[in-house]
Design an enzyme around this catalytic site. Structure first.
Site, mmCIF file in Angstrom:
data_model
loop_
_atom_site.group_PDB
_atom_site.id
_atom_site.type_symbol
_atom_site.label_atom_id
_atom_site.label_comp_id
_atom_site.label_asym_id
_atom_site.label_seq_id
_atom_site.Cartn_x
_atom_site.Cartn_y
_atom_site.Cartn_z
ATOM 1 N N SER A 171 0.843 -1.191 0.000
ATOM 2 C CA SER A 171 0.000 0.000 0.000
ATOM 3 C C SER A 171 0.877 1.239 0.000
ATOM 4 O O SER A 171 1.641 1.467 0.947
ATOM 5 C CB SER A 171 -0.887 0.020 1.245
ATOM 6 O OG SER A 171 -1.392 1.335 1.417
ATOM 7 N N MET B 277 -12.115 4.342 -0.652
ATOM 8 C CA MET B 277 -12.776 4.579 0.644
ATOM 9 C C MET B 277 -13.443 5.941 0.538
ATOM 10 O O MET B 277 -13.011 6.927 1.165
ATOM 11 C CB MET B 277 -11.721 4.531 1.766
ATOM 12 C CG MET B 277 -11.239 3.111 2.040
ATOM 13 S SD MET B 277 -9.678 3.042 2.958
ATOM 14 C CE MET B 277 -8.530 3.169 1.595
ATOM 15 N N MET C 71 -11.308 -6.040 5.454
ATOM 16 C CA MET C 71 -10.552 -5.080 6.265
ATOM 17 C C MET C 71 -10.288 -5.671 7.646
ATOM 18 O O MET C 71 -11.235 -6.074 8.345
ATOM 19 C CB MET C 71 -11.326 -3.773 6.435
ATOM 20 C CG MET C 71 -11.493 -2.934 5.192
ATOM 21 S SD MET C 71 -9.976 -2.505 4.325
ATOM 22 C CE MET C 71 -9.027 -1.682 5.611
ATOM 23 N N ASP D 49 -6.497 -6.636 4.319
ATOM 24 C CA ASP D 49 -5.891 -5.298 4.388
ATOM 25 C C ASP D 49 -5.977 -4.756 5.809
ATOM 26 O O ASP D 49 -7.073 -4.578 6.354
ATOM 27 C CB ASP D 49 -6.669 -4.386 3.422
ATOM 28 C CG ASP D 49 -6.079 -2.979 3.288
ATOM 29 O OD1 ASP D 49 -5.058 -2.686 3.923
ATOM 30 O OD2 ASP D 49 -6.678 -2.188 2.535
ATOM 31 N N MET E 268 -8.865 7.981 -0.155
ATOM 32 C CA MET E 268 -9.664 8.373 1.022
ATOM 33 C C MET E 268 -10.219 9.773 0.831
ATOM 34 O O MET E 268 -9.530 10.641 0.275
ATOM 35 C CB MET E 268 -8.795 8.344 2.272
ATOM 36 C CG MET E 268 -8.154 6.998 2.521
ATOM 37 S SD MET E 268 -7.230 7.008 4.066
ATOM 38 C CE MET E 268 -6.544 5.349 4.045
ATOM 39 N N HIS F 20 -1.207 -1.365 -4.376
ATOM 40 C CA HIS F 20 -2.462 -1.049 -3.676
ATOM 41 C C HIS F 20 -2.534 0.459 -3.436
ATOM 42 O O HIS F 20 -1.659 1.055 -2.799
ATOM 43 C CB HIS F 20 -2.499 -1.807 -2.356
ATOM 44 C CG HIS F 20 -3.801 -1.703 -1.621
ATOM 45 N ND1 HIS F 20 -4.912 -2.459 -1.949
ATOM 46 C CD2 HIS F 20 -4.176 -0.924 -0.576
ATOM 47 C CE1 HIS F 20 -5.914 -2.157 -1.138
ATOM 48 N NE2 HIS F 20 -5.487 -1.220 -0.292
HETATM 49 C C1 DX5 Z 1 -6.244 1.401 5.662
HETATM 50 C C2 DX5 Z 1 -5.767 1.087 4.259
HETATM 51 C C3 DX5 Z 1 -4.655 0.128 4.225
HETATM 52 C C4 DX5 Z 1 -3.419 0.588 4.933
HETATM 53 C C5 DX5 Z 1 -2.733 -0.583 5.502
HETATM 54 O O1 DX5 Z 1 -7.329 2.214 5.607
HETATM 55 O O2 DX5 Z 1 -6.825 0.558 3.480
HETATM 56 O O3 DX5 Z 1 -4.362 -0.287 2.882
HETATM 57 O O4 DX5 Z 1 -2.520 1.278 4.100
HETATM 58 O O5 DX5 Z 1 -1.666 -0.151 6.259
HETATM 59 P P1 DX5 Z 1 -0.876 -1.099 7.254
HETATM 60 O O6 DX5 Z 1 -0.330 -2.227 6.433
HETATM 61 O O7 DX5 Z 1 0.161 -0.207 7.815
HETATM 62 O O8 DX5 Z 1 -1.874 -1.590 8.268
HETATM 63 ZN ZN ZN Z 2 -6.390 -0.414 1.453
#
Ligand code: DX5
Ligand code: ZN
Length: 219
Positions: free
Chosen positions: A11, A71, A140, A177, A40, A36
């Site tokens: 990500s 998101m 998630m 994720d 947001m 990824h």
């Molecule tokens: C959270 C995101 C993730 C995030 C994961 O809202 O959708 O993709 O970047 O980050 P880590 O791997 O640090 O939990």
């Molecule tokens: Zn994500």
């Protein structure tokens, strides 16, 4: 279809935003399977990242799959922009609007793969009636909005999703994720996941470590 080989989707939320293109090239060279991209809106989730123009600018930097995690709410009005920007997979949240079926139709109408994401509290059964439309299910394991949060152990949910996918006989990615690191990666792979998103665990300790960090997640 049964579980596919494990693929890693770093990500870029955890990358250096001032040199995004270079960061994408580095994780490509480090062995990333998917890129990824966490979009947001400061409304559906309490944080802001980037929009379709940024995705478009990143497109020439890699041939890897752009796995775009939206998101945002409402989601439907921006699907076309993200498709045209070069997304390969567009994932929308179950919770982002009242008409998930229509949202998935809209994604597919642009010839890109359709993903559906579920927040931690949302039952996996909520996607039972759209299974024939999805190419990817994103579970998630944190509340979306930020990187670096602790893994919520929803292993039973992942296992249920695995069983639902297997029952279709179709090739559907099962992606997890949030809080994925070498320890939790093992657990989610065992529960049936085959695509792992990781921000913190990939981008830690600087660019020289990206390849080793990605490898450590493969289990
Ligand atoms: C959270 C995101 C993730 C995030 C994961 O809202 O959708 O993709 O970047 O980050 P880590 O791997 O640090 O939990
Ligand atoms: Zn994500």
């Amino acid at each position: 279809m049964p579980q596919q080989p494990v693929r890693i989707a770093p990500s870029i939320l955890s990358s250096d935003f001032s040199i995004l293109g270079e960061e994408v090239r580095r994780i490509d060279e480090g062995g990333a399977d998917y890129i990824h991209i966490d979009v947001m809106d400061g409304h559906f989730v309490p944080n802001l990242t980037f929009g379709a123009p940024v995705v478009k600018c990143l497109r020439p930097h890699t041939k890897k799959i752009f796995d775009v995690h939206l998101m945002i709410a409402p989601v439907d009005p921006l699907i076309e922009d993200f498709a045209k920007a070069g997304s390969d997979i567009i994932t929308a949240h179950v919770e982002a609007g009242p008409h998930l079926h229509r949202t998935l139709q809209a994604i597919k109408s642009h010839g890109v793969k359709a993903g559906v994401s579920l927040n931690p509290h949302t039952p996996i059964e909520s996607i039972q009636h759209v299974m024939d439309m999805v190419d990817l299910i994103l579970i998630m394991t944190v509340n979306p909005g930020f990187g670096g949060q602790s893994f919520i152990p929803l292993l039973d949910k992942i296992a249920k999703a695995r069983a639902m996918i297997d029952a279709t006989g179709r090739e559907i990615d099962l992606e997890v994720d949030g809080g994925v690191n070498p320890d939790t990666a093992k657990q989610v792979i065992e529960a049936g996941a085959d695509v792992l998103v990781a921000g913190t665990a990939v981008f830690k300790d600087g660019p020289e470590q990206y390849a080793a960090n990605i490898k450590a997640l493969r289990g």
